[in-house]
Scaffold this motif. Structure first.
Motif, short mmCIF file in Angstrom:
data_model
loop_
_atom_site.label_atom_id
_atom_site.label_comp_id
_atom_site.label_asym_id
_atom_site.label_seq_id
_atom_site.Cartn_x
_atom_site.Cartn_y
_atom_site.Cartn_z
N LEU A 148 1.10 -0.64 -0.50
CA LEU A 148 0.29 0.44 -0.03
C LEU A 148 0.90 1.51 0.03
CD1 LEU A 148 -3.28 -0.82 2.04
CD2 LEU A 148 -3.63 -0.62 0.04
N GLN A 149 2.19 0.83 0.52
CA GLN A 149 2.95 2.44 0.45
C GLN A 149 3.67 2.82 -0.51
OE1 GLN A 149 4.22 2.10 4.57
NE2 GLN A 149 2.91 2.30 5.59
N HIS A 150 4.09 1.46 -1.43
CA HIS A 150 4.37 1.94 -2.86
C HIS A 150 4.31 2.83 -3.31
CE1 HIS A 150 6.48 0.98 -6.38
NE2 HIS A 150 6.47 -0.38 -6.45
N PRO A 151 5.30 3.79 -4.06
CA PRO A 151 5.68 4.94 -3.85
C PRO A 151 4.36 5.12 -6.01
CG PRO A 151 8.08 4.30 -4.55
CD PRO A 151 6.84 3.50 -3.56
N ASP A 152 4.50 3.66 -6.66
CA ASP A 152 4.10 4.25 -7.51
C ASP A 152 2.61 3.03 -7.48
OD1 ASP A 152 2.21 3.40 -10.11
OD2 ASP A 152 3.92 2.78 -11.63
N ALA A 153 1.76 3.79 -7.07
CA ALA A 153 0.18 3.64 -6.24
C ALA A 153 -0.08 2.49 -7.01
CB ALA A 153 -0.75 4.59 -6.02
N GLU A 155 -8.81 -10.00 3.93
CA GLU A 155 -9.33 -8.95 2.85
C GLU A 155 -9.75 -7.24 2.39
OE1 GLU A 155 -13.46 -10.60 4.21
OE2 GLU A 155 -13.37 -11.94 2.72
N SER A 156 -8.91 -6.40 3.67
CA SER A 156 -9.43 -5.17 3.80
C SER A 156 -8.36 -5.09 3.81
CB SER A 156 -9.51 -5.11 5.86
OG SER A 156 -8.67 -3.39 5.47
N ALA A 157 -6.79 -5.36 3.14
CA ALA A 157 -5.71 -4.77 2.98
C ALA A 157 -5.76 -4.91 1.66
CB ALA A 157 -4.76 -6.24 3.92
N VAL A 158 -6.28 -6.48 0.91
CA VAL A 158 -6.36 -6.65 -0.21
C VAL A 158 -7.92 -5.45 -0.58
CG1 VAL A 158 -7.29 -8.31 -2.34
CG2 VAL A 158 -5.63 -8.63 -0.69
N GLY A 159 -8.71 -5.20 -0.23
CA GLY A 159 -9.48 -3.94 -0.99
C GLY A 159 -8.93 -2.82 -1.33
N ALA A 160 -8.36 -2.71 -0.16
CA ALA A 160 -7.17 -1.84 -0.40
C ALA A 160 -7.22 -1.42 -1.18
CB ALA A 160 -6.78 -0.94 1.46
N LEU A 161 -6.24 -2.67 -1.23
CA LEU A 161 -4.83 -2.00 -2.87
C LEU A 161 -6.28 -2.00 -4.05
CD1 LEU A 161 -2.78 -5.23 -1.75
CD2 LEU A 161 -2.00 -3.51 -2.49
N ILE A 162 -6.77 -3.10 -3.88
CA ILE A 162 -7.94 -2.59 -5.38
C ILE A 162 -8.27 -1.07 -5.35
CG2 ILE A 162 -10.16 -3.36 -6.44
CD1 ILE A 162 -9.34 -6.48 -5.50
N GLU A 163 -8.57 -0.84 -4.65
CA GLU A 163 -9.28 0.95 -4.74
C GLU A 163 -8.00 1.63 -5.31
OE1 GLU A 163 -12.32 2.01 -3.87
OE2 GLU A 163 -12.82 -0.30 -4.34
N GLN A 164 -6.64 1.20 -4.62
CA GLN A 164 -5.59 2.07 -4.99
C GLN A 164 -5.34 2.53 -5.97
OE1 GLN A 164 -2.19 0.86 -3.53
NE2 GLN A 164 -1.53 2.42 -2.35
N GLY A 165 -5.26 0.90 -6.38
CA GLY A 165 -4.71 0.57 -8.22
C GLY A 165 -6.24 1.62 -9.11
N ARG A 166 -7.32 1.14 -7.75
CA ARG A 166 -8.35 1.87 -8.91
C ARG A 166 -8.07 3.61 -9.25
NH1 ARG A 166 -13.54 -1.03 -6.15
NH2 ARG A 166 -13.42 -3.15 -7.24
#
Length: 151
Positions: A44-49, A94-105
């Motif tokens: 989640l903290q990767h510079p390229d969201a 689920e929370s972390a992967v959901g956040a990754l998906i939202e970040q990617g969106r």
């Protein structure tokens, strides 16, 4: 893994039948907690969201490749073909992967209809490819991510 004595005995028997020590399953499931932690922090903290989900899938692949018995051990202990996490670990993932998906969106790298269930399905395929040594798991990730990109 605590629970009903009969079920626990069945899990131990299944694990033994598949050549897995029962205690090893508990240690391996602890790795799922670490996977959730990496998803919440490094990915989640990767510079390229837009790269968070990519990093997560590659990390999962490395974990599974480093311990090819991980998914088989969890499957044997549960007496089920499913190796999906349960309980608190499932909620964390689920929370972390959901956040990754939202970040990617938000970054425009993940299509709008992508779900946590989609990522679980990809991880299940990844697990099978690694466990059976039936192909290049990194290529599988590339192909799966192509399917998650906006059209």
């Amino acid at each position: 893994m605590q629970g009903h004595p009969q079920r626990e005995g069945d899990q131990r028997r299944l694990a033994r039948k598949d050549g897995v020590r029962y205690g090893a399953v508990d240690r391996r499931e602890g790795r799922l907690d670490r996977v959730a932690g990496v998803a919440r922090t490094e990915c989640l903290q990767h510079p390229d969201a837009g790269q968070g989900l990519t990093r997560y899938l590659h990390y999962v692949g490395e974990v599974l490749d480093g311990d090819r018995g991980l998914s088989a051990a969890i499957e044997a202990a549960r007496g089920s073909a499913s190796t999906a996490p349960t309980g608190e670990t499932r909620g964390q993932l689920e929370s972390a992967v959901g956040a990754l998906i939202e970040q990617g969106r938000a970054a425009g790298s993940i299509r709008g209809d992508s779900t946590v269930a989609d990522v679980y399905m990809i991880v299940g395929c990844l697990s099978a490819v690694i466990r059976t040594d039936s192909g290049d798991w990194r290529r599988l990730i590339d192909l799966a991510l192509d399917g998650l990109r906006p059209r």
